[in-house]
Scaffold this active site. Structure first.
Site, PDB file in Angstrom:
ATOM      1  N   LEU A  34       0.844  -1.194   0.000  1.00 35.37           N
ATOM      2  CA  LEU A  34       0.000   0.000   0.000  1.00 35.37           C
ATOM      3  C   LEU A  34       0.879   1.243   0.000  1.00 35.37           C
ATOM      4  O   LEU A  34       1.741   1.397   0.876  1.00 35.37           O
ATOM      5  CB  LEU A  34      -0.906  -0.008   1.236  1.00 35.37           C
ATOM      6  CG  LEU A  34      -1.690   1.275   1.539  1.00 35.37           C
ATOM      7  CD1 LEU A  34      -2.675   1.591   0.420  1.00 35.37           C
ATOM      8  CD2 LEU A  34      -2.422   1.159   2.874  1.00 35.37           C
ATOM      9  N   SER A  35       0.683   2.119  -0.979  1.00 34.54           N
ATOM     10  CA  SER A  35       1.381   3.398  -1.056  1.00 34.54           C
ATOM     11  C   SER A  35       2.900   3.185  -1.039  1.00 34.54           C
ATOM     12  O   SER A  35       3.432   2.529  -1.935  1.00 34.54           O
ATOM     13  CB  SER A  35       0.909   4.306   0.089  1.00 34.54           C
ATOM     14  OG  SER A  35       1.299   5.632  -0.124  1.00 34.54           O
ATOM     15  N   TRP A  36       3.619   3.695  -0.030  1.00 38.20           N
ATOM     16  CA  TRP A  36       5.073   3.458   0.058  1.00 38.20           C
ATOM     17  C   TRP A  36       5.373   1.966   0.046  1.00 38.20           C
ATOM     18  O   TRP A  36       6.346   1.526  -0.590  1.00 38.20           O
ATOM     19  CB  TRP A  36       5.613   4.087   1.345  1.00 38.20           C
ATOM     20  CG  TRP A  36       7.086   3.974   1.553  1.00 38.20           C
ATOM     21  CD1 TRP A  36       8.038   4.898   1.206  1.00 38.20           C
ATOM     22  CD2 TRP A  36       7.794   2.891   2.165  1.00 38.20           C
ATOM     23  NE1 TRP A  36       9.296   4.439   1.568  1.00 38.20           N
ATOM     24  CE2 TRP A  36       9.179   3.214   2.164  1.00 38.20           C
ATOM     25  CE3 TRP A  36       7.412   1.671   2.719  1.00 38.20           C
ATOM     26  CZ2 TRP A  36      10.158   2.378   2.676  1.00 38.20           C
ATOM     27  CZ3 TRP A  36       8.386   0.827   3.232  1.00 38.20           C
ATOM     28  CH2 TRP A  36       9.738   1.181   3.218  1.00 38.20           C
TER      29      TRP A  36
END
Length: 266
Positions: free
Chosen positions: A96-98
């Site tokens: 998720l994301s980073w």
């Protein structure tokens, strides 16, 4: 919940044991977020699925590292962590994301360990279509993780989706049960991905891949998900109505999509 030291890195780890009928799912979280933030998503997943989460060095309950790290040195730690937990075979990975950057690197660097890949609200790193300067300015510090009132004030601007009309929802997601590590842990995490990009090696990601992206994500503009889906040979795109935190705030809608992808026949 336990703390394990692998490859010189000490990580706080949470494991929800399933019935062993499906490969374990490893969750790689966004920047500055402790593993508790993903609890709504874990609760919404099929209970037969084993789920492994961890705090990266310096975030949540993991102590700050003595020296900084980069994605290429963190993925072997994750692989070693899985072995310590008794997961020697292939696993599924969701970033998720980073954490999507870490997941992409893991899929290439540890190809035989990664069976399927889910990339949620993420992009190709430094070579991607960026968010607006206004959004990026809020991402440069961990203040939103440490100040609930500030998180609520900026939530609609940076996260989009349902929190535009209910910004307190983002504050609850980030602060209800989360643990805070030292502030320098956030900056270590930022530095770990500085200058990194998956764009040159997307074609090397050979695993079946699900790309999840919201139609109102100020941090990761939708075009980045389309780039991922086109560059990864066996990827498909699932565009949902929502923002950057939908995996948490709309877990009941997105967890079945992930379950269906992971359970689909090869």
């Amino acid at each position: 919940m336990r703390t394990l030291t692998v490859g010189g890195r000490t990580l706080r780890v949470a494991e929800r044991r399933g019935d062993g009928s499906a490969p374990p799912l490893v969750l790689m979280n966004g920047i500055g977020a402790s593993l508790e933030v993903l609890q709504p998503f874990v609760d919404a997943l099929d209970p037969r699925r084993t789920v492994v989460r961890f705090d990266v060095p310096g975030v949540g309950g993991s102590p700050a590292p003595v020296v900084p790290y980069v994605l290429a040195t963190l993925t072997p730690v994750v692989s070693g962590l899985l072995r310590r937990l008794g997961h020697d075979g292939p696993v599924d990975v969701l970033g998720l994301s980073w954490g999507g950057g870490l997941a992409q690197h893991f899929a290439v660097q540890h190809r035989r360990r990664c069976r399927r890949l889910v990339l949620a609200a993420t992009g190709t790193g430094s070579l991607m279509v960026p968010a607006s300067p206004r959004v990026l300015s809020h991402m440069l510090t961990p203040r939103r993780h440490r100040d609930p009132a500030y998180a609520e004030r900026i939530a609609g601007t940076i996260y989009g989706g349902s929190v535009r009309t209910d910004p307190a929802r983002a504050a609850r997601a980030l602060h209800a049960e989360t643990r805070l590590g030292p502030q320098r842990g956030y900056y270590y995490q930022l530095a770990a991905s500085a200058g990194w990009s998956s764009l040159p090696f997307l074609s090397l990601i050979r695993q079946p891949t699900l790309v999840l992206c919201g139609d109102d994500d100020p941090i990761i503009p939708t075009v980045n998900a389309r780039i991922l889906a086109r560059g990864i040979p066996r990827a498909r795109l699932h565009l949902y109505a929502g923002g950057h935190l939908a995996l948490v705030t709309e877990a009941a809608e997105l967890a079945p999509v992930v379950d269906a992808f992971l359970d689909a026949p090869d």
